[in-house]
Scaffold this motif. Sequence first.
Motif, mmCIF file in Angstrom:
data_model
loop_
_atom_site.group_PDB
_atom_site.id
_atom_site.type_symbol
_atom_site.label_atom_id
_atom_site.label_comp_id
_atom_site.label_asym_id
_atom_site.label_seq_id
_atom_site.Cartn_x
_atom_site.Cartn_y
_atom_site.Cartn_z
ATOM 1 N N UNK A 172 -20.079 12.626 -19.027
ATOM 2 C CA UNK A 172 -18.756 13.209 -18.782
ATOM 3 C C UNK A 172 -18.409 14.264 -19.829
ATOM 4 N N UNK A 173 -18.663 13.968 -21.086
ATOM 5 C CA UNK A 173 -18.382 14.945 -22.142
ATOM 6 C C UNK A 173 -19.211 16.203 -21.954
ATOM 7 N N UNK A 187 -11.845 6.752 -26.474
ATOM 8 C CA UNK A 187 -12.225 7.886 -27.319
ATOM 9 C C UNK A 187 -12.644 9.088 -26.465
ATOM 10 N N UNK A 188 -13.398 8.823 -25.404
ATOM 11 C CA UNK A 188 -13.818 9.909 -24.511
ATOM 12 C C UNK A 188 -12.608 10.541 -23.830
ATOM 13 N N UNK A 189 -11.703 9.710 -23.340
ATOM 14 C CA UNK A 189 -10.502 10.234 -22.689
ATOM 15 C C UNK A 189 -9.646 11.041 -23.654
ATOM 16 N N UNK A 226 -7.477 16.239 -24.935
ATOM 17 C CA UNK A 226 -7.067 17.164 -25.989
ATOM 18 C C UNK A 226 -7.749 18.519 -25.889
ATOM 19 N N UNK A 227 -8.902 18.583 -25.213
ATOM 20 C CA UNK A 227 -9.693 19.822 -25.265
ATOM 21 C C UNK A 227 -9.908 20.501 -23.922
ATOM 22 N N UNK A 279 -8.349 14.640 -13.672
ATOM 23 C CA UNK A 279 -8.013 13.242 -13.973
ATOM 24 C C UNK A 279 -6.699 12.845 -13.305
ATOM 25 N N UNK A 280 -5.754 13.766 -13.235
ATOM 26 C CA UNK A 280 -4.441 13.482 -12.647
ATOM 27 C C UNK A 280 -4.508 13.206 -11.149
#
Length: 296
Positions: free
Chosen positions: A169-170, A211-213, A218-219, A227-228
């Motif tokens: 995902x990242x 942490x991933x979320x 933030x970025x 995601x929404x």
Amino acid sequence: MEGPGAPGGASPGVIGADYRGTVPSDLGEFLRNRRGEVRPDDVGLPIGRARRVPGLRREEVALLAGVSVDYYVRLEQGRERNPSAQVLDALAETLRLDDDARQHAFRLAGLAPRPVSTRREQVSPSLLQLMDGWPGNPALVLSRCYDVLARNRLGTALFHAFTHSDNLLLNVFRDPAARAFYADWQYAAVNTVAGFRLATGSAPDDSRTLAILDELRATSPEFRQIWARNQARGKSAEVKTFLHPEVGRITLRMQTFDVREAPGQQLVVYHAEPGSTDAQALALLGSIAATREQVT
């Protein structure tokens, strides 16, 4: 229909009661999002001219699911904290949820067991041996939060361009190589987010997941937007096209399997149509990977 506010005032069912707890506000948000994606004509209702919402009205969902309007409104607002399995089944039918989305809704409602193990995830030696026995098939093992726990030689070669992290995902959102690697980046991004949401739904408070979320919220504005949408959909058999920097355009079929001995892990295997140019490209990629391995 059982459930508070349902006709007849019946009490909630007992299915899944051992796992019922506080309903997260995520359940109401999930129902609201899904309601907005169902058209009236999908469920046999007239569209009309005075509709102010793109999907179903709350009153329509309540009517079709056999619960009171007040009860359904409280569900969406998070004020109702004990929906029964029967109520969720009716809502899933009304909102046309597929199996993955239905499972996600039940998890959000506390109607499915959640694993509590915090042990470091490992891939069994027998599975690693199996993957190494597929020299012509890229193969990966993903954790619940999409960390790549293991890969065979061709799996490493296929995703060689990614350098940001070992998390799928990242990489999709944070690695600059991703937009050039996926022939349809938007499609890949939406599918990856939906799969991540479903996979992590059984352990939403896991520190790695959070942490991933946090990093992506933030970025990445694009991640926040996708995601929404609140989509939850697991990986399935599908065709993916990659623009590989070493062998060019390559289209592969993908199959995903749950690892029964390690709940939450997924085995992802790719293969090309025999005799196709994609198979030739995959063979070339295997030769490049073998040469690179000898050099290093």
